[in-house]
Design an enzyme around this catalytic site. Sequence first.
Site, PDB file in Angstrom:
ATOM      1  N   ASN A   9     115.725 -18.219 108.355  1.00 13.79           N
ATOM      2  CA  ASN A   9     116.188 -17.592 107.139  1.00 13.79           C
ATOM      3  C   ASN A   9     117.133 -16.668 107.645  1.00 13.79           C
ATOM      4  OD1 ASN A   9     116.298 -15.599 105.614  1.00 13.79           O
ATOM      5  ND2 ASN A   9     114.487 -14.143 106.074  1.00 13.79           N
ATOM      6  N   HIS A  94     108.815 -12.486 100.889  1.00  9.67           N
ATOM      7  CA  HIS A  94     109.276 -12.693 102.631  1.00  9.67           C
ATOM      8  C   HIS A  94     108.797 -11.282 102.775  1.00  9.67           C
ATOM      9  CE1 HIS A  94     111.000 -11.978 106.498  1.00  9.67           C
ATOM     10  NE2 HIS A  94     110.540 -12.800 105.587  1.00  9.67           N
ATOM     11  N   GLU A 142     102.897 -15.341 107.928  1.00  4.14           N
ATOM     12  CA  GLU A 142     103.538 -14.796 109.031  1.00  4.14           C
ATOM     13  C   GLU A 142     102.841 -13.293 109.439  1.00  4.14           C
ATOM     14  OE1 GLU A 142     108.016 -16.135 108.649  1.00  4.14           O
ATOM     15  OE2 GLU A 142     107.744 -14.048 108.200  1.00  4.14           O
ATOM     16  N   ILE A 147     107.014 -10.400 113.077  1.00  6.48           N
ATOM     17  CA  ILE A 147     108.844 -10.540 112.544  1.00  6.48           C
ATOM     18  C   ILE A 147     109.108  -9.707 113.730  1.00  6.48           C
ATOM     19  CG2 ILE A 147     109.951  -9.831 111.086  1.00  6.48           C
ATOM     20  CD1 ILE A 147     107.767 -10.927 108.623  1.00  6.48           C
ATOM     21  N   GLY A 182     108.264 -13.704 114.972  1.00  7.81           N
ATOM     22  CA  GLY A 182     108.652 -13.989 116.488  1.00  7.81           C
ATOM     23  C   GLY A 182     109.044 -15.540 117.337  1.00  7.81           C
ATOM     24  N   SER A 204     115.290 -14.329 114.072  1.00  7.55           N
ATOM     25  CA  SER A 204     116.767 -13.553 114.751  1.00  7.55           C
ATOM     26  C   SER A 204     116.515 -14.558 115.799  1.00  7.55           C
ATOM     27  CB  SER A 204     115.446 -12.918 115.432  1.00  7.55           C
ATOM     28  OG  SER A 204     113.775 -12.981 115.648  1.00  7.55           O
TER      29      SER A 204
END
Length: 229
Positions: A9, A94, A142, A147, A182, A204
């Site tokens: 993503n 999301h 999630e 996150i 994470g 990330s």
Amino acid sequence: MRVPVLAINFKTYPSAFGDKALAIAKTADKVAKELGNIEIIVIPPFTELRRILEAVEIPVFAQHADPYDYGAHTGWMPITALKDVGVKGVLLNHSEHRIRLDEIVHLVQKARELGLETLVCADTPQAAAAVATVNPVALAVEPPELIGTGVAVSKAKPEVITRTVELVRKVNSEVIILTGAGISSAEDVAKAIELGTAGVLVASAIMKAKDPEKVIREMAEAAVKAIKK
Ligand code: G3P
């Protein structure tokens, strides 16, 4: 959708736009082709879809879709238009872009009619089970609080994953179960699969990496290895 899955993503990180986004998508395409037995999905912002679709062969998903067809819907993104642009699927619900249950139901059904795949997010095992009854191609559990933290759900909250698998399988034997939040390393990916998922949804760790290729490759290799066990 094949398994294992490494869904990337792009969110709206600076690297999600322009040449950087294109480079990450091309890298994902290269790694997927080299490994051969993994589904690497890239999920860039709307503005990058056309350019990336022209450059890669791996599945490209949109980050969101709205339950509209063409018409007078200022600022919305009709799912039909996404199909016509050429995406393979859409990410829905999301944590950073939640939609109502009736919209999930409508969009999953509409996507199916259009031949689009759906990856629907859920924040808890119970929500994941509810989503599973709508029959998306895939879902991802999630926990929102993890996150973007670098603290992996597969390490910090393994019970969220095992409970999700347990509850989802009571209502749907087919849906592909993913997890995210994470996920930072190959080890986190392997752990997610060992806990019963078919892969991960990650942002990330790749979008903020100095060397995205290294992270994509390590995560993809770990997924392929773990799914064989
Ligand atoms: O969509 C993936 C996501 O919400 C997880 O983000 O940055 O924790 O990998 P991140």
